[in-house]
Scaffold this motif. Structure first.
Motif, mmCIF file in Angstrom:
data_model
loop_
_atom_site.group_PDB
_atom_site.id
_atom_site.type_symbol
_atom_site.label_atom_id
_atom_site.label_comp_id
_atom_site.label_asym_id
_atom_site.label_seq_id
_atom_site.Cartn_x
_atom_site.Cartn_y
_atom_site.Cartn_z
ATOM 1 N N ARG A 165 -13.663 19.340 40.987
ATOM 2 C CA ARG A 165 -13.408 20.265 40.310
ATOM 3 C C ARG A 165 -12.390 20.831 39.636
ATOM 4 N N ARG A 166 -11.376 21.439 40.439
ATOM 5 C CA ARG A 166 -10.179 21.949 40.298
ATOM 6 C C ARG A 166 -9.319 20.936 39.590
ATOM 7 N N GLN A 167 -9.319 19.718 40.010
ATOM 8 C CA GLN A 167 -8.656 18.584 39.360
ATOM 9 C C GLN A 167 -9.024 18.444 37.938
ATOM 10 N N LEU A 168 -10.271 18.327 37.695
ATOM 11 C CA LEU A 168 -10.690 18.197 36.408
ATOM 12 C C LEU A 168 -10.567 19.503 35.343
ATOM 13 N N ILE A 169 -10.498 20.509 35.728
ATOM 14 C CA ILE A 169 -10.197 21.820 35.214
ATOM 15 C C ILE A 169 -8.576 21.695 34.770
ATOM 16 N N ASN A 170 -7.892 21.424 35.686
ATOM 17 C CA ASN A 170 -6.370 21.379 35.352
ATOM 18 C C ASN A 170 -6.142 20.130 34.429
ATOM 19 N N LEU A 171 -6.658 19.124 34.530
ATOM 20 C CA LEU A 171 -6.426 17.896 33.620
ATOM 21 C C LEU A 171 -7.038 18.488 32.415
ATOM 22 N N ALA A 172 -8.242 18.856 32.164
ATOM 23 C CA ALA A 172 -8.813 19.453 30.886
ATOM 24 C C ALA A 172 -8.015 20.532 30.121
ATOM 25 N N TYR A 173 -7.350 21.229 31.007
ATOM 26 C CA TYR A 173 -6.546 22.460 30.272
ATOM 27 C C TYR A 173 -5.368 21.886 29.744
ATOM 28 N N ARG A 174 -4.585 21.144 30.442
ATOM 29 C CA ARG A 174 -3.273 20.492 29.804
ATOM 30 C C ARG A 174 -3.715 19.766 28.591
ATOM 31 N N LEU A 175 -5.047 19.171 28.655
ATOM 32 C CA LEU A 175 -5.230 18.231 27.519
ATOM 33 C C LEU A 175 -5.873 18.912 26.163
ATOM 34 N N LEU A 176 -6.378 19.986 26.156
ATOM 35 C CA LEU A 176 -7.060 21.020 25.290
ATOM 36 C C LEU A 176 -6.141 22.144 24.867
ATOM 37 N N GLY A 177 -5.254 22.727 25.974
ATOM 38 C CA GLY A 177 -4.829 24.222 25.657
ATOM 39 C C GLY A 177 -5.980 25.160 25.575
ATOM 40 N N SER A 178 -6.968 24.780 26.087
ATOM 41 C CA SER A 178 -7.725 26.114 26.199
ATOM 42 C C SER A 178 -8.767 25.997 27.420
ATOM 43 N N LEU A 179 -8.820 27.108 28.036
ATOM 44 C CA LEU A 179 -9.399 27.341 29.487
ATOM 45 C C LEU A 179 -10.992 27.204 29.220
ATOM 46 N N ALA A 180 -11.446 27.904 28.093
ATOM 47 C CA ALA A 180 -12.615 27.899 27.867
ATOM 48 C C ALA A 180 -13.255 26.473 27.472
ATOM 49 N N ASP A 181 -12.615 25.874 26.510
ATOM 50 C CA ASP A 181 -12.999 24.389 26.443
ATOM 51 C C ASP A 181 -12.625 23.364 27.649
ATOM 52 N N ALA A 182 -11.890 23.855 28.579
ATOM 53 C CA ALA A 182 -11.835 23.057 29.743
ATOM 54 C C ALA A 182 -12.898 23.073 30.646
ATOM 55 N N GLU A 183 -13.478 24.399 30.696
ATOM 56 C CA GLU A 183 -14.581 24.709 31.514
ATOM 57 C C GLU A 183 -15.920 23.904 30.861
ATOM 58 N N ASP A 184 -16.049 24.117 29.607
ATOM 59 C CA ASP A 184 -17.170 23.378 28.924
ATOM 60 C C ASP A 184 -17.009 21.838 29.384
ATOM 61 N N GLU A 186 -8.090 23.251 10.857
ATOM 62 C CA GLU A 186 -7.665 23.597 9.216
ATOM 63 C C GLU A 186 -8.329 24.803 8.826
ATOM 64 N N SER A 187 -9.449 25.426 9.423
ATOM 65 C CA SER A 187 -10.126 26.410 8.949
ATOM 66 C C SER A 187 -9.733 27.839 9.815
ATOM 67 N N TYR A 188 -9.042 27.364 10.804
ATOM 68 C CA TYR A 188 -8.615 28.501 11.654
ATOM 69 C C TYR A 188 -7.367 29.546 10.970
ATOM 70 N N VAL A 189 -8.061 30.836 11.239
ATOM 71 C CA VAL A 189 -7.221 31.951 10.427
ATOM 72 C C VAL A 189 -5.680 31.872 11.017
ATOM 73 N N GLY A 190 -4.672 31.662 10.579
ATOM 74 C CA GLY A 190 -3.209 31.882 10.989
ATOM 75 C C GLY A 190 -3.108 30.687 11.963
ATOM 76 N N ALA A 191 -1.987 31.050 12.844
ATOM 77 C CA ALA A 191 -1.420 30.074 13.909
ATOM 78 C C ALA A 191 -2.451 29.889 14.875
ATOM 79 N N TRP A 192 -2.592 28.671 15.308
ATOM 80 C CA TRP A 192 -3.461 28.361 16.628
ATOM 81 C C TRP A 192 -2.481 28.285 17.918
ATOM 82 N N ILE A 193 -2.565 29.000 18.806
ATOM 83 C CA ILE A 193 -1.698 29.001 20.079
ATOM 84 C C ILE A 193 -2.646 28.852 21.169
ATOM 85 N N PRO A 194 -1.968 27.944 22.154
ATOM 86 C CA PRO A 194 -2.863 27.661 23.407
ATOM 87 C C PRO A 194 -3.186 28.851 23.998
ATOM 88 N N GLU A 195 -4.299 28.754 24.654
ATOM 89 C CA GLU A 195 -4.697 30.006 25.408
ATOM 90 C C GLU A 195 -4.066 30.249 26.668
#
Length: 307
Positions: free
Chosen positions: A23-42, A89-98
């Motif tokens: 699990r931890r390896q997968l969380i770490n991988l997905a966070y680096r790939l997506l830049g979002s902890l919430a998305d990584a958990e999903d 494209e529809s995000y308001v303002g700049a999107w910064i990684p979580e």
């Protein structure tokens, strides 16, 4: 993720601990790939859902469950990266990684499972993640899997859906982007000194001191996600950034800052009336701040929230 007992109510599946240890390896991988902890958990939740959707016989036929989980998680991330460009494209303002705090500093209303924490190193610094955001989905996946997690290109190819040679080219292209776009940051101790001086100058509303600490070509971005107020356009140049910071300190005199570790580097967390209202990551090169990323979107501040 809850564990599942044997059908007869007896002992737990003897292979369960091995599966869950990924699990931890997968969380770490997905966070680096997506830049979002919430998305990584999903992503990790969906990966385990697919594992348990198989019969015990199907699971037993998989030679390396860890490799299977990584492959599935990688493919889900790749699909999300492809759709993210459309969503943003529809995000308001700049999107910064979580932003994520140091493991010892997680202060949300619960003590998270260690498996849900991201291991901090240079591959999760905000500067690094921002460069990853500029890559194509295939480049990002190939580079992170091979260069950060050391998966061979034969395994990367199965996830990306290209030949090992093509994945090698993708990783090489990504490596050039990293080399060209990410100057060497100052040592952590020196960065901490600069960040502390920056915090003091900001609190004092000393515009000249702020200008002296910022690189003349510094840039600043804020991410409110359309949920809270934030400067929508990039700030360019030391004096423009300093001017906006002093205006903010004047308009919100009760704003307080704490020095915290943000994605493995010295940064700041802003508090107002006891609530976390911003996490600020800074890139320090030499003795100057070259980049400032202020995350205001409350959906990205969950690990930093005290209540």
């Amino acid at each position: 993720m809850t564990t599942r007992p044997e059908p007869d109510g007896g002992e737990l599946d003897p292979g369960l601990s091995a599966i869950m240890s990924e699990r931890r390896q997968l969380i770490n991988l997905a966070y680096r790939l997506l830049g979002s902890l919430a998305d990584a958990e999903d992503v990790v939740q969906e990966t385990y859902t697919r594992w348990y959707a198989m019969s015990r016989a199907q699971q037993g036929a998989i030679e390396s469950p860890g490799a299977w989980l990584t492959k599935v998680a990688g493919r889900i991330c790749l699909d999300l990266l492809r759709s993210a460009r459309v969503r943003r494209e529809s995000y308001v303002g700049a999107w910064i990684p979580e932003p994520v705090p140091d493991r010892s500093e997680w202060i949300s209303g619960r003590s998270p499972d260690p498996a849900d924490r991201v291991t901090l190193d240079e591959s999760v610094s905000m500067a690094f993640l921002v460069v990853l955001e500029e890559m194509t989905p295939a480049e990002r996946v190939a580079f992170v899997l091979h260069d950060v997690f050391r998966y061979p290109f034969t395994e990367v190819a199965e996830i990306v859906g290209r030949t090992p040679g093509a994945c090698r080219q993708l990783a090489s292209s990504a490596r050039r982007r990293i080399r060209d776009s990410a100057p060497a940051q100052a040592p952590a101790a020196r960065s901490a000194e600069i960040v502390r001086s920056f915090k003091q100058a900001w609190a004092a509303k000393d515009i000249e001191a702020l200008v002296a600490l910022l690189d003349p070509e510094a840039t600043g971005l804020a991410d409110g996600g359309g949920l809270v107020s934030a400067v929508l356009d990039p700030l360019n140049g030391a004096r423009e950034i300093a001017r906006v910071l002093v205006e903010l300190a004047t308009l919100v005199p009760d704003l307080a800052f704490r020095e915290r570790t943000v994605n493995g580097r010295p940064g700041l967390v802003a508090h107002l009336d006891g609530a976390t209202v911003a996490v600020i990551a800074l890139e320090v090169v030499g003795d100057r701040i070259t980049q400032l990323w202020a995350v205001r979107n409350p959906e990205k501040l969950r690990p930093w929230t005290e209540n």
